[in-house]
Design a protein around this motif. Structure first.
Motif, PDB file in Angstrom:
ATOM      1  N   UNK A 113       0.990  -1.443   0.097  1.00 61.06           N
ATOM      2  CA  UNK A 113      -0.260  -0.228   0.255  1.00 61.06           C
ATOM      3  C   UNK A 113       0.448   1.599   0.450  1.00 61.06           C
ATOM      4  N   UNK A 114       1.974   1.477   0.516  1.00 63.28           N
ATOM      5  CA  UNK A 114       2.907   2.690   0.327  1.00 63.28           C
ATOM      6  C   UNK A 114       3.507   2.726  -0.452  1.00 63.28           C
ATOM      7  N   UNK A 115       4.088   1.158  -1.098  1.00 63.92           N
ATOM      8  CA  UNK A 115       4.852   2.209  -2.685  1.00 63.92           C
ATOM      9  C   UNK A 115       3.769   2.199  -3.452  1.00 63.92           C
ATOM     10  N   UNK A 116       2.325   1.286  -3.380  1.00 62.61           N
ATOM     11  CA  UNK A 116       1.041   2.056  -3.910  1.00 62.61           C
ATOM     12  C   UNK A 116       0.920   3.110  -4.607  1.00 62.61           C
ATOM     13  N   UNK A 117       1.124   4.285  -2.580  1.00 61.17           N
ATOM     14  CA  UNK A 117       0.273   5.699  -2.773  1.00 61.17           C
ATOM     15  C   UNK A 117       1.753   6.000  -3.187  1.00 61.17           C
ATOM     16  N   UNK A 118       2.424   5.984  -2.888  1.00 57.74           N
ATOM     17  CA  UNK A 118       4.200   7.366  -3.721  1.00 57.74           C
ATOM     18  C   UNK A 118       4.304   6.775  -5.110  1.00 57.74           C
ATOM     19  N   UNK A 119       4.039   5.370  -5.704  1.00 55.43           N
ATOM     20  CA  UNK A 119       3.661   5.711  -7.385  1.00 55.43           C
ATOM     21  C   UNK A 119       2.731   6.034  -7.698  1.00 55.43           C
ATOM     22  N   UNK A 120       1.564   6.434  -7.149  1.00 53.94           N
ATOM     23  CA  UNK A 120       0.046   6.979  -7.766  1.00 53.94           C
ATOM     24  C   UNK A 120       0.800   8.985  -8.056  1.00 53.94           C
TER      25      UNK A 120
ATOM     26  N   UNK B  19       0.575  15.953   2.946  1.00 52.86           N
ATOM     27  CA  UNK B  19       0.308  14.707   3.717  1.00 52.86           C
ATOM     28  C   UNK B  19       1.663  13.457   4.175  1.00 52.86           C
ATOM     29  N   UNK B  20       1.119  12.761   5.545  1.00 53.19           N
ATOM     30  CA  UNK B  20       2.610  11.684   5.617  1.00 53.19           C
ATOM     31  C   UNK B  20       1.132  11.539   5.897  1.00 53.19           C
ATOM     32  N   UNK B  21       2.462   9.897   5.205  1.00 55.41           N
ATOM     33  CA  UNK B  21       1.419   8.771   5.220  1.00 55.41           C
ATOM     34  C   UNK B  21       2.650   6.868   5.957  1.00 55.41           C
ATOM     35  N   UNK B  22       2.064   6.563   6.633  1.00 53.36           N
ATOM     36  CA  UNK B  22       2.911   6.176   8.527  1.00 53.36           C
ATOM     37  C   UNK B  22       2.407   4.825   8.354  1.00 53.36           C
ATOM     38  N   UNK B  23       3.580   4.046   8.331  1.00 56.34           N
ATOM     39  CA  UNK B  23       3.669   2.741   8.517  1.00 56.34           C
ATOM     40  C   UNK B  23       3.682   1.578   9.017  1.00 56.34           C
ATOM     41  N   UNK B  24       3.573   1.385  10.126  1.00 54.58           N
ATOM     42  CA  UNK B  24       4.716  -0.005  10.796  1.00 54.58           C
ATOM     43  C   UNK B  24       3.673  -1.019  11.473  1.00 54.58           C
ATOM     44  N   UNK B  25       4.339  -1.375  12.422  1.00 54.53           N
ATOM     45  CA  UNK B  25       3.623  -2.789  13.024  1.00 54.53           C
ATOM     46  C   UNK B  25       3.178  -2.007  15.165  1.00 54.53           C
ATOM     47  N   UNK B  26       4.656  -0.999  15.174  1.00 54.19           N
ATOM     48  CA  UNK B  26       3.633  -1.404  16.599  1.00 54.19           C
ATOM     49  C   UNK B  26       2.982   0.442  17.281  1.00 54.19           C
ATOM     50  N   UNK B  27       2.208   0.230  17.697  1.00 56.91           N
ATOM     51  CA  UNK B  27       1.111   1.818  18.010  1.00 56.91           C
ATOM     52  C   UNK B  27       1.961   2.533  17.971  1.00 56.91           C
ATOM     53  N   UNK B  28       1.112   3.742  18.157  1.00 56.60           N
ATOM     54  CA  UNK B  28       2.444   5.073  18.063  1.00 56.60           C
ATOM     55  C   UNK B  28       2.223   5.968  19.509  1.00 56.60           C
TER      56      UNK B  28
END
Length: 534
Positions: A56-63, A206-215
């Motif tokens: 999903x992150x790569x998809x958003x960057x690509x678009x 805008x900032x789109x961030x992903x991870x495993x741990x809750x922030x």
């Protein structure tokens, strides 16, 4: 370019979108952009590993990346989001609504960073990591804006001087926390760096961030409290875009003409996670692998990350041992879990560790019940029972003896050894619990896992058999085991026949039936066996 308009997001997503096992989730782009422009421009998606975050992150960057605008336009036009293009372009001409994603396709400067990519052979400490990150961003800005004087400026000041807006796509933001070199002060410094880079900055489109741990954004002192976090259990916005539903898998299989493995096999191996709306989702990475090769297997373990299950159990074996035994036997645990977040520097208590296992996707938690979600993970937890720290190593000899007695149909010895396992390993507090016998069988047949695939409550005939032992070696003797509680071993065998469990092995010439009963009045176990010739 390292991160700024690098085009890597397009390259990686284009590759993914052309796989036969790709499930189109591109409508997410519109939801992300509308949310970022109308509600909050800081979005954090937290999910277990292998649930599609990086895709999903790569998809958003690509678009949005202006450096690959034409190539990405052609790619996305043939995907689901392409259906919105003509409609949105017409609406744009009438209203100039900037929340329409197609009006922004290929028109932005995108800084895409996958934090895992920074762990090179030259990075041996947190200082190495953060220095490499800052250096590469500065190199990109220097190359993109050769006419500006950036001498001596921090990254955030350099970005301000450009007078441009940037989309930040930060993947695996928390991967650094898993590195052995990270100290408590390093963690604080890293969170402060991200805050200073992103929070209240005009240059952030805008900032789109992903991870495993809750922030841990709910803590008023959290440096990253500007992010709106969407996790796997309370996400009411982006939940359709992570994990695969049975409907999506069935549609993919039909469209691509995939017949094996069956949807039933896929459910057994990879289902078990529950969204906030009650819909079950499958592990997408494992499903993709299984559909690609035509066989279900433990693909999560192939990544090596499953050692984390054992590592977490080792943190507090004393408190977790009984829970692991019960869950590995197919039970669910009623429990109110506490929180677990990036602010935790050390796990120690039972609740902290179980919460972390949920966050990492090793356990599933829904409606106050905790369980091992599927066969893929069940194999790992059963393997964990053999760890030295669990204290069951000395019982392996008895476990081998139990399997030998079973195959020899020595009913008295089976009953004796099952009773021994019950006495030695089941706590007094739930010794007479109806599910305790399943725990006993799980422990008693640990040594059988090299010769059999053992499944609990498995579909067979007109119901679900308590235990199915499927031989790994061709010509091996399959075993169907039924457990009874305050009835009789004879009644257990009758149940196997009545419900047609033997149909599960109709292609085998012989099937061994085992009935075991436990009496709470006498605290005695009885056993009967039957060898069925077909």
């Amino acid at each position: 370019m390292n991160f700024l308009n690098s085009g890597e997001g397009y390259s990686l997503f284009n590759e993914e979108a052309n796989y036969d096992t790709y499930v189109d989730k591109t409508l997410m782009i519109q939801d992300v952009y509308r949310y970022a422009t109308r509600i909050k421009k800081y979005i954090c998606i937290t999910r277990p590993r292998r649930f599609g975050k990086s895709v999903a992150a790569n998809m958003i960057a690509a678009f949005f990346d202006e450096s690959t605008a034409e190539k990405s336009r052609r790619l996305f036009e043939r995907l689901e989001i392409g259906r919105l293009k003509d409609e949105q372009e017409e609406k744009w001409l009438k209203t100039e609504d900037r929340s329409l994603c197609w009006s922004q396709q290929g028109k932005h400067k995108v800084i895409r960073i996958n934090m895992i990519d920074l762990f090179t052979e030259d990075v041996h400490s947190y200082d190495d990591f953060i220095r490499s990150l800052k250096t590469q961003v500065k190199e990109d800005l220097g190359a993109a804006y050769p006419g500006l004087d950036f001498n001596g400026l921090a990254v955030s000041k350099m970005l301000e001087r450009t007078n441009d807006k940037f989309i930040f796509v930060i993947d695996e933001w928390d991967a650094i926390f898993e590195m052995d070199f990270m100290m408590a002060d390093d963690k604080v410094d890293y969170l402060e760096f991200l805050k200073n880079l992103l929070k209240d900055k005009a240059y952030v489109h805008f900032a789109y961030m992903t991870g495993i741990l809750p922030i841990a954004k709910y803590s008023s002192g959290s440096p990253l409290n500007m992010f709106h976090e969407f996790n796997g259990y309370k996400d009411a916005m982006f939940y359709p875009y992570f994990g695969l539903t049975e409907e999506e898998i069935t549609s993919l299989m039909h469209r691509k003409g995939i017949e094996k493995p069956s949807i039933g096999e896929l459910a057994e191996w990879y289902d078990g996670y529950v969204r906030h709306d009650g819909v079950h989702v499958y592990n997408p990475a494992s499903v993709s692998m299984a559909l690609g090769v035509g066989v279900c297997d433990d693909y999560w373990n192939h990544t090596g990350s499953m050692e984390a299950v054992k590592d977490m159990i080792r943190l507090n074996v004393q408190e977790l041992k009984d829970d692991v035994i019960r869950m590995a036997s197919g039970e669910t645990l009623g429990i109110a879990l506490g929180g677990f977040s990036s602010e935790k520097t050390r796990l120690s208590t039972r609740d902290e560790i179980l919460s972390a296992m949920v966050v990492y996707g090793f356990l599933s938690y829904s409606n106050g019940r905790l369980c091992i979600p599927n066969k893929e993970l069940l194999l790992q937890f059963r393997d964990a029972l053999l760890m030295k720290e669990m204290g069951l190593q000395e019982s392996l000899g008895d476990s081998r003896a139990l399997l030998d007695a079973t195959l020899a149909r020595d009913e008295r010895e089976i009953a004796r050894l099952v009773e021994q396992f019950h006495d030695e390993h089941i706590p007094h507090v739930y010794y007479n619990d109806e599910n305790s016998l399943a725990c006993v069988v799980t422990l008693g047949y640990l040594a059988a896992k090299d010769r059999y695939d053992i499944s609990r409550e498995d579909k067979a005939g007109k119901g679900y058999a308590d235990f199915i032992f499927t031989p790994r070696i061709e010509g091996g003797l399959p075993i169907i085991m039924e457990l009874k509680y305050n009835h009789s071993a004879k009644n257990a065998l009758e149940c196997i026949h009545k419900r047609g469990y033997i149909d599960r092995f109709r292609k085998h010439k012989r099937v061994l039936l085992v009935g075991i009963n436990y009496s709470t009045a006498t605290k005695k176990h009885t056993c009967l066996t039957e060898l069925v010739e077909q």
